[in-house]
Design a protein around this motif. Structure first.
Motif, short mmCIF file in Angstrom:
data_model
loop_
_atom_site.label_atom_id
_atom_site.label_comp_id
_atom_site.label_asym_id
_atom_site.label_seq_id
_atom_site.Cartn_x
_atom_site.Cartn_y
_atom_site.Cartn_z
N LYS A 281 66.81 51.76 -3.66
CA LYS A 281 65.66 50.79 -3.93
C LYS A 281 64.63 50.93 -2.88
O LYS A 281 63.31 51.19 -3.27
N TRP A 282 64.84 50.98 -1.82
CA TRP A 282 63.83 51.04 -0.53
C TRP A 282 63.12 52.22 -0.44
O TRP A 282 61.79 52.15 -0.42
N ARG B 286 59.61 53.05 -12.35
CA ARG B 286 59.15 51.61 -11.91
C ARG B 286 58.37 51.22 -12.98
O ARG B 286 58.56 50.15 -13.60
#
Length: 115
Positions: A26-27, A101
């Motif tokens: 995620k990061w 995204r």
């Protein structure tokens, strides 16, 4: 980083899995997306990535740099200034991550809510 013989991410021994693991984080995905607009300093990245701790952001930036997805530039100003930017490889990786995204944002209402 070593290269795969036959590049097969499904093969247990394929080093491609390490890169897939990094990009699926995620990061990592959010840092690459945040840097698409151009170089940023640590504080700007931390402000943009709401919820990331300084420790996790530092670890993520180091890992992305070690895999040649971003580069870190230190400016000899007083106080010292550091900026992070995408490498050409990082810019290439950011393209499919941006599409993912966008898809998640467009479809978030279709996902069941966690209990």
């Amino acid at each position: 980083m070593q290269t795969c013989g036959p590049k097969d991410v499904y093969a247990a021994a394929c080093p491609c899995r390490e890169m897939l693991d990094l990009l699926a984080n995620k990061w990592s995905a959010l840092v690459l997306g945040a840097l698409e607009g151009g170089p940023q300093r640590f504080g700007a990245l931390r402000a943009r990535l709401q919820g990331v701790s300084p420790k996790v952001l530092t670890q993520t930036l180091r890992k992305l740099e070690s895999h040649a997805l971003i580069e870190r530039e230190v400016f000899p100003d007083v106080p010292l200034r550091v900026e992070y930017r995408l490498t050409p490889l990082g810019a290439d990786a950011a393209v499919p991550l941006a599409a993912l995204r966008t898809w998640v944002e467009a479809n978030i209402d279709r996902f069941p809510q966690p209990a």
